[in-house]
Motif scaffolding. Structure first.
Motif, PDB file in Angstrom:
ATOM      1  N   ASP A 299      56.333  35.360  54.509  1.00 25.31           N
ATOM      2  CA  ASP A 299      55.834  35.279  53.015  1.00 25.31           C
ATOM      3  C   ASP A 299      54.741  34.364  52.930  1.00 25.31           C
ATOM      4  O   ASP A 299      54.430  33.438  52.024  1.00 25.31           O
ATOM      5  N   GLY A 300      54.177  33.791  54.312  1.00 24.99           N
ATOM      6  CA  GLY A 300      53.321  32.604  54.465  1.00 24.99           C
ATOM      7  C   GLY A 300      51.940  32.481  54.209  1.00 24.99           C
ATOM      8  O   GLY A 300      51.249  31.488  54.601  1.00 24.99           O
ATOM      9  N   ILE A 301      51.491  33.583  53.884  1.00 22.75           N
ATOM     10  CA  ILE A 301      49.984  33.582  53.568  1.00 22.75           C
ATOM     11  C   ILE A 301      49.956  33.624  52.009  1.00 22.75           C
ATOM     12  O   ILE A 301      50.041  34.918  51.437  1.00 22.75           O
ATOM     13  N   VAL A 302      49.589  32.458  51.411  1.00 23.14           N
ATOM     14  CA  VAL A 302      49.585  32.255  50.054  1.00 23.14           C
ATOM     15  C   VAL A 302      48.442  31.867  49.361  1.00 23.14           C
ATOM     16  O   VAL A 302      47.552  31.113  49.884  1.00 23.14           O
ATOM     17  N   GLY A 303      48.149  32.492  48.210  1.00 24.95           N
ATOM     18  CA  GLY A 303      46.710  32.356  47.611  1.00 24.95           C
ATOM     19  C   GLY A 303      45.454  32.745  48.014  1.00 24.95           C
ATOM     20  O   GLY A 303      44.442  32.375  47.334  1.00 24.95           O
ATOM     21  N   PHE A 304      45.524  33.685  48.794  1.00 24.24           N
ATOM     22  CA  PHE A 304      44.247  34.021  49.440  1.00 24.24           C
ATOM     23  C   PHE A 304      43.745  35.309  48.631  1.00 24.24           C
ATOM     24  O   PHE A 304      43.412  36.309  48.877  1.00 24.24           O
ATOM     25  N   ARG A 305      43.935  35.235  47.310  1.00 22.91           N
ATOM     26  CA  ARG A 305      43.532  36.341  46.547  1.00 22.91           C
ATOM     27  C   ARG A 305      42.493  35.641  45.496  1.00 22.91           C
ATOM     28  O   ARG A 305      42.958  34.657  44.695  1.00 22.91           O
ATOM     29  N   PRO A 306      41.341  35.963  45.149  1.00 24.27           N
ATOM     30  CA  PRO A 306      40.462  35.733  44.465  1.00 24.27           C
ATOM     31  C   PRO A 306      40.673  35.861  42.886  1.00 24.27           C
ATOM     32  O   PRO A 306      41.240  37.009  42.477  1.00 24.27           O
ATOM     33  N   GLU A 307      40.283  34.804  42.144  1.00 22.93           N
ATOM     34  CA  GLU A 307      40.259  34.905  40.667  1.00 22.93           C
ATOM     35  C   GLU A 307      38.899  34.864  40.110  1.00 22.93           C
ATOM     36  O   GLU A 307      37.940  33.899  40.625  1.00 22.93           O
ATOM     37  N   THR A 308      38.558  35.802  39.258  1.00 17.97           N
ATOM     38  CA  THR A 308      37.205  35.724  38.614  1.00 17.97           C
ATOM     39  C   THR A 308      37.444  35.319  37.101  1.00 17.97           C
ATOM     40  O   THR A 308      38.275  36.226  36.453  1.00 17.97           O
ATOM     41  N   ALA A 309      36.872  34.352  36.859  1.00 21.28           N
ATOM     42  CA  ALA A 309      36.695  33.990  35.525  1.00 21.28           C
ATOM     43  C   ALA A 309      36.196  34.850  34.381  1.00 21.28           C
ATOM     44  O   ALA A 309      35.075  35.580  34.831  1.00 21.28           O
ATOM     45  N   ASP A 310      36.387  34.730  33.216  1.00 22.91           N
ATOM     46  CA  ASP A 310      35.774  35.577  32.210  1.00 22.91           C
ATOM     47  C   ASP A 310      34.757  34.653  31.532  1.00 22.91           C
ATOM     48  O   ASP A 310      34.963  33.505  31.350  1.00 22.91           O
ATOM     49  N   VAL A 311      33.501  35.399  31.357  1.00 23.52           N
ATOM     50  CA  VAL A 311      32.270  34.641  30.591  1.00 23.52           C
ATOM     51  C   VAL A 311      32.122  35.638  29.185  1.00 23.52           C
ATOM     52  O   VAL A 311      31.752  36.829  29.297  1.00 23.52           O
ATOM     53  N   PRO A 312      32.375  35.016  28.264  1.00 25.80           N
ATOM     54  CA  PRO A 312      32.298  35.785  26.768  1.00 25.80           C
ATOM     55  C   PRO A 312      30.957  36.122  26.819  1.00 25.80           C
ATOM     56  O   PRO A 312      30.163  35.448  26.846  1.00 25.80           O
ATOM     57  N   THR A 313      30.834  37.412  26.076  1.00 27.41           N
ATOM     58  CA  THR A 313      29.381  37.793  26.077  1.00 27.41           C
ATOM     59  C   THR A 313      29.126  38.303  24.509  1.00 27.41           C
ATOM     60  O   THR A 313      28.115  38.702  24.168  1.00 27.41           O
ATOM     61  N   GLY A 314      30.134  38.115  23.737  1.00 26.82           N
ATOM     62  CA  GLY A 314      30.218  38.525  22.432  1.00 26.82           C
ATOM     63  C   GLY A 314      29.279  37.591  21.506  1.00 26.82           C
ATOM     64  O   GLY A 314      28.913  36.563  22.044  1.00 26.82           O
ATOM     65  N   ASN A 315      29.035  37.949  20.220  1.00 32.74           N
ATOM     66  CA  ASN A 315      28.398  36.912  19.461  1.00 32.74           C
ATOM     67  C   ASN A 315      29.118  37.049  17.930  1.00 32.74           C
ATOM     68  O   ASN A 315      30.045  37.685  17.932  1.00 32.74           O
ATOM     69  N   VAL A 316      28.571  36.309  17.105  1.00 33.59           N
ATOM     70  CA  VAL A 316      29.076  36.073  15.683  1.00 33.59           C
ATOM     71  C   VAL A 316      29.373  37.536  15.044  1.00 33.59           C
ATOM     72  O   VAL A 316      30.015  37.700  14.153  1.00 33.59           O
ATOM     73  N   GLU A 317      28.289  38.589  15.142  1.00 34.61           N
ATOM     74  CA  GLU A 317      28.528  39.616  14.673  1.00 34.61           C
ATOM     75  C   GLU A 317      29.500  40.869  15.412  1.00 34.61           C
ATOM     76  O   GLU A 317      29.725  41.874  14.967  1.00 34.61           O
ATOM     77  N   SER A 318      30.091  40.314  16.443  1.00 31.47           N
ATOM     78  CA  SER A 318      30.791  41.312  17.271  1.00 31.47           C
ATOM     79  C   SER A 318      32.171  41.604  16.920  1.00 31.47           C
ATOM     80  O   SER A 318      32.706  40.779  15.953  1.00 31.47           O
ATOM     81  N   THR A 319      32.636  42.742  16.689  1.00 32.81           N
ATOM     82  CA  THR A 319      33.960  43.244  16.396  1.00 32.81           C
ATOM     83  C   THR A 319      34.882  43.410  17.545  1.00 32.81           C
ATOM     84  O   THR A 319      35.972  43.857  17.235  1.00 32.81           O
ATOM     85  N   PHE A 320      34.320  43.325  18.575  1.00 36.42           N
ATOM     86  CA  PHE A 320      35.130  43.428  19.861  1.00 36.42           C
ATOM     87  C   PHE A 320      34.770  42.294  20.872  1.00 36.42           C
ATOM     88  O   PHE A 320      33.665  42.250  21.096  1.00 36.42           O
ATOM     89  N   ASP A 321      35.788  41.754  21.640  1.00 33.35           N
ATOM     90  CA  ASP A 321      35.547  40.860  22.555  1.00 33.35           C
ATOM     91  C   ASP A 321      34.962  41.576  24.008  1.00 33.35           C
ATOM     92  O   ASP A 321      35.569  42.414  24.371  1.00 33.35           O
ATOM     93  N   THR A 322      33.844  40.945  24.289  1.00 32.06           N
ATOM     94  CA  THR A 322      33.416  41.573  25.627  1.00 32.06           C
ATOM     95  C   THR A 322      33.228  40.316  26.662  1.00 32.06           C
ATOM     96  O   THR A 322      33.132  39.305  26.259  1.00 32.06           O
TER      97      THR A 322
END
Length: 159
Positions: free
Chosen positions: A42-65
């Protein structure tokens, strides 16, 4: 297409120098140390990338993108079994030592590197070795934390 069982088919090497991480040469890879033979199951730890979210919605959005943001790794480390006598991992992967971790999958670990084989290449610097707490019915173990010093090549191919 049949599934590929993973047991015995992960090779991890510590390589001191690689010029082009997208196409490491056989000479560079063969100058490394195959450390996977001392890594715990179990010794190969953390070699999985994480991708951060960048919000693209605006004040008129009704759905988070979102779109893709920065990629990162956290908690990357290798966990080793301590070897008696001269322990090559313990004496090589010391704090502040820079190098490369290569991970190759889908082939038997003992198979020699050959041209066109796919692998992953991680430019890293080693942190302080941490000894695992003793516990019954196990071997002595230690962990080497590794920090990414540059973006890895996740689809590299042996030159």
């Amino acid at each position: 297409m049949p599934d590929i069982p993973g047991d015995g088919k992960t090779r991890v090497d510590w390589v001191p120098a690689i010029t082009n991480i997208n196409a490491p040469t056989l000479a560079e890879l063969n100058a490394g140390i195959r450390v996977s033979r001392w890594i715990t199951a179990d010794g190969i730890v953390g070699f999985r990338p994480e991708t951060a979210d960048v919000p693209t919605g605006n004040v008129e959005s009704t759905f988070d993108t979102n779109t893709n943001g920065r990629r990162s790794y956290s908690g990357t480390m290798l966990r080793f079994k301590k070897q008696s006598g001269s322990d090559v991992v313990y004496t090589t992967m010391t704090p502040d030592t820079a190098g490369f971790i290569t991970i190759r999958k889908s082939l038997p670990a003992a198979t020699a590197f050959a041209s066109t084989q796919p692998l992953q290449v991680y430019p890293v610097i080693c942190g302080e070795t941490a000894w695992m707490d003793p516990e019954p019915n196990t071997v002595e173990r230690f962990e080497v934390p590794v920090k990414m010093t540059d973006q890895p090549a996740l689809r590299a191919v042996v030159a």
